[in-house]
Design a protein around this motif. Structure first.
Motif, mmCIF file in Angstrom:
data_model
loop_
_atom_site.group_PDB
_atom_site.id
_atom_site.type_symbol
_atom_site.label_atom_id
_atom_site.label_comp_id
_atom_site.label_asym_id
_atom_site.label_seq_id
_atom_site.Cartn_x
_atom_site.Cartn_y
_atom_site.Cartn_z
ATOM 1 N N GLY A 263 -8.253 6.306 5.350
ATOM 2 C CA GLY A 263 -8.541 4.892 5.536
ATOM 3 C C GLY A 263 -9.564 4.627 6.626
ATOM 4 N N LEU A 264 -9.515 5.422 7.694
ATOM 5 C CA LEU A 264 -10.415 5.210 8.828
ATOM 6 C C LEU A 264 -11.436 6.322 8.998
ATOM 7 N N GLY A 265 -11.241 7.425 8.276
ATOM 8 C CA GLY A 265 -12.212 8.517 8.326
ATOM 9 C C GLY A 265 -12.226 9.282 9.630
ATOM 10 N N ILE A 266 -11.056 9.457 10.251
ATOM 11 C CA ILE A 266 -10.992 10.219 11.494
ATOM 12 C C ILE A 266 -9.925 11.294 11.380
ATOM 13 N N SER A 267 -10.237 12.486 11.842
ATOM 14 C CA SER A 267 -9.305 13.602 11.789
ATOM 15 C C SER A 267 -8.262 13.466 12.898
ATOM 16 N N LEU A 268 -7.036 13.876 12.586
ATOM 17 C CA LEU A 268 -5.983 13.834 13.594
ATOM 18 C C LEU A 268 -6.305 14.733 14.782
ATOM 19 N N GLN A 269 -7.017 15.852 14.512
ATOM 20 C CA GLN A 269 -7.376 16.753 15.598
ATOM 21 C C GLN A 269 -8.284 16.066 16.611
ATOM 22 N N GLU A 270 -9.126 15.143 16.128
ATOM 23 C CA GLU A 270 -10.025 14.428 17.025
ATOM 24 C C GLU A 270 -9.282 13.457 17.929
ATOM 25 N N MET A 271 -8.075 13.068 17.528
ATOM 26 C CA MET A 271 -7.318 12.073 18.290
ATOM 27 C C MET A 271 -6.563 12.684 19.462
ATOM 28 N N GLY A 272 -6.421 14.012 19.462
ATOM 29 C CA GLY A 272 -5.739 14.677 20.567
ATOM 30 C C GLY A 272 -4.292 14.236 20.702
ATOM 31 N N SER A 273 -3.835 14.106 21.938
ATOM 32 C CA SER A 273 -2.426 13.757 22.180
ATOM 33 C C SER A 273 -2.144 12.278 21.946
ATOM 34 N N SER A 274 -3.182 11.458 21.758
ATOM 35 C CA SER A 274 -2.965 10.021 21.570
ATOM 36 C C SER A 274 -2.186 9.724 20.290
ATOM 37 N N LYS A 275 -2.226 10.635 19.317
ATOM 38 C CA LYS A 275 -1.504 10.396 18.066
ATOM 39 C C LYS A 275 0.010 10.423 18.256
ATOM 40 N N MET A 276 0.468 10.862 19.428
ATOM 41 C CA MET A 276 1.904 10.876 19.706
ATOM 42 C C MET A 276 2.404 9.561 20.306
ATOM 43 N N MET A 277 1.488 8.643 20.609
ATOM 44 C CA MET A 277 1.873 7.403 21.279
ATOM 45 C C MET A 277 2.913 6.573 20.512
ATOM 46 N N PRO A 278 2.809 6.443 19.173
ATOM 47 C CA PRO A 278 3.839 5.653 18.473
ATOM 48 C C PRO A 278 5.248 6.186 18.698
ATOM 49 N N TYR A 279 5.412 7.513 18.710
ATOM 50 C CA TYR A 279 6.745 8.090 18.891
ATOM 51 C C TYR A 279 7.208 7.978 20.339
ATOM 52 N N LEU A 280 6.285 8.151 21.269
ATOM 53 C CA LEU A 280 6.644 7.970 22.674
ATOM 54 C C LEU A 280 7.012 6.518 22.943
ATOM 55 N N ASN A 281 6.322 5.608 22.259
ATOM 56 C CA ASN A 281 6.640 4.191 22.397
ATOM 57 C C ASN A 281 8.049 3.896 21.873
ATOM 58 N N MET A 282 8.424 4.555 20.790
ATOM 59 C CA MET A 282 9.781 4.398 20.264
ATOM 60 C C MET A 282 10.813 4.889 21.284
ATOM 61 N N PHE A 283 10.531 6.005 21.905
ATOM 62 C CA PHE A 283 11.436 6.552 22.920
ATOM 63 C C PHE A 283 11.623 5.560 24.061
ATOM 64 N N ILE A 284 10.514 4.978 24.526
ATOM 65 C CA ILE A 284 10.572 4.047 25.661
ATOM 66 C C ILE A 284 11.305 2.769 25.275
#
Length: 436
Positions: A263-284
């Motif tokens: 949908g956005l044309g970006i690889s998950l590898q390019e996002m680094g650790s930021s792709k974990m933010m939704p799950y960390l947000n759930m934890f918080i």
């Protein structure tokens, strides 16, 4: 860990937190390891989908039996047996993508074993935790799921890269064995007396709201009121909200990477650790919701009923807005923000519906959790499959997957379900104890 200065119930809650973390490390780890192994030998996407979804069929089948077993045998024992079963399965099953039947049977076994875990946890917590600590205890325990998912996504790909996919299975088995040893060594059934649950939590029975007779019967001999449970509107309020929560969660867990890449044309590898933010947000947010709920109840700011309804409504309504806005954010940062808000406020809403099992039926919390979690698991199966069909339909309609229109229905369905579920919970739920 055995210090007399630490109340036993705090130790129990901490161990259940570690339990849910390890379970989700296993779930994420299998997906990472199997995908790497399957891609290496050219397994097609359809076959991969069969293996990856097999877990949920076993998981759905054992929720209600898990609640029944925890009620009859005891949550502590069932939890230990469940962990040993899935850990041994991981330890001895070879990760060979060409041996499809072996992997199907293994994933069914792991799914069935883990299906007993959450009903058992709710049974244990209902016995040990007093009413004014339930919100933060359940929120803390379930937040382990999100922390485990984040840790698995962050660390296990490196393990696959340097040690191979099979090493993930062995690592998960070792974690399961270590937790089982801790649970066997430090967990215990609550103390028995004339009022066993009140004694276990250190508080009087009068703190538990109760409609009808307050006479407590033996847990071993009491007949489970299946008809009353099935006919109870507050139980259905929990079931509906559990369905919606897991529909949204599993759609985002399984399809958000595709949205980023196609949908956005970006690889998950390019996002680094930021792709974990939704799950960390759930934890918080899960823990924030628990603390707020217990503060409202302890300080008598709101009744238990109003506390559950307020947090459930706020969480689900904000999540619905974020979900429906998600396809219109055309940058990775915007999409990450929207998905983090959606998952964070869904986790906040768990301080409403997910704790409500123990409010209305502490004696049967594991059974009702099994019923509602079955609905949640079925929601995952339905949602993940339906999303794939919607995207295929968009392609057949000559829509580009980079356009927002292709993804509108994908995220609008869980968004609208959140609105509907919050209304159901407002109308039908209660914080009073209705099962003695």
């Amino acid at each position: 860990m055995g210090s007399s200065r630490i109340p036993k119930r705090y130790l129990i809650v901490f161990l259940t937190f570690i339990c849910t973390s390890v379970c989700y490390i296993e779930r994420v780890g299998f997906s990472i390891a199997y995908t790497a192994a399957a891609d290496a030998v050219g397994v097609n996407q359809s076959s991969k989908g069969v293996i990856l979804s097999t877990f949920y069929y076993g998981y759905a089948c054992s929720q209600v039996p898990g609640g029944w077993a925890a009620q009859k045998i005891g949550g502590r024992r069932v939890l230990l047996l469940s962990f040993l079963l899935w850990s041994l399965t991981c330890a001895f099953v070879p990760l060979d993508p060409n041996r499809t039947m072996v992997l199907v049977i293994a994933r069914l076994l792991v799914g069935v074993a883990q299906g007993f875990i959450f009903p058992s946890i709710h049974t244990v917590l209902a016995q040990w935790v007093p009413p004014h600590e339930r919100s933060r205890s359940v929120s803390f325990t379930t937040s382990g799921m999100y922390l485990g998912a984040a840790m698995g996504m962050l660390m296990l790909p490196s393990l696959v890269k340097y040690r191979g996919p099979q090493s993930v299975f062995l690592c998960e088995a070792a974690l399961g064995a270590m937790w089982s040893l801790l649970w066997f060594s430090y967990a215990a059934d609550p103390p028995r007396s004339e009022h066993p649950k009140a004694t276990a939590s250190g508080f009087g029975e009068t703190l538990l709201p109760l409609k009808g007779s307050s006479k407590l019967k033996s847990e071993k001999t009491q007949t489970i009121p299946w008809k009353r449970i099935v006919m109870s509107l507050p139980v259905w309020a929990i079931v509906v909200n559990n369905f919606t929560f897991h529909y949204a969660l599993y759609v985002l867990m399984n399809w958000l990477p595709t949205y980023f890449e196609l949908g956005l044309g970006i690889s998950l590898q390019e996002m680094g650790s930021s792709k974990m933010m939704p799950y960390l947000n759930m934890f918080i947010f899960s823990n924030i919701g628990g603390v707020i709920a217990d503060h409202f109840v302890t300080r008598r700011i709101l009744s238990i009923t109003k506390t559950r309804k307020v947090l459930n409504t706020v969480g689900f309504i904000v999540a619905s807005l974020a979900l429906m806005a998600l396809p219109y954010f055309r940058t990775p940062g915007g999409a990450l923000f929207c998905s983090s808000v959606a998952l964070g406020f869904l986790a906040l809403g768990r301080a409403g519906f997910a704790v409500n099992h123990m409010d209305i039926a502490p004696r049967y919390a594991g059974i009702i959790m099994g019923v509602s979690n079955t609905a949640g698991t079925l929601a995952g199966i339905v949602g993940v499959d339906l999303t794939g069909r919607l995207l295929e339909a968009a392609k057949d309609a000559q829509l580009d997957l980079t356009s927002p229109e292709s993804w509108t229905s994908v995220f609008s369905i869980p968004g609208l379900l959140c609105v509907f579920s919050s209304f159901v919970f407002l109308v039908l739920s209660t914080g009073e104890r209705i099962f003695d």
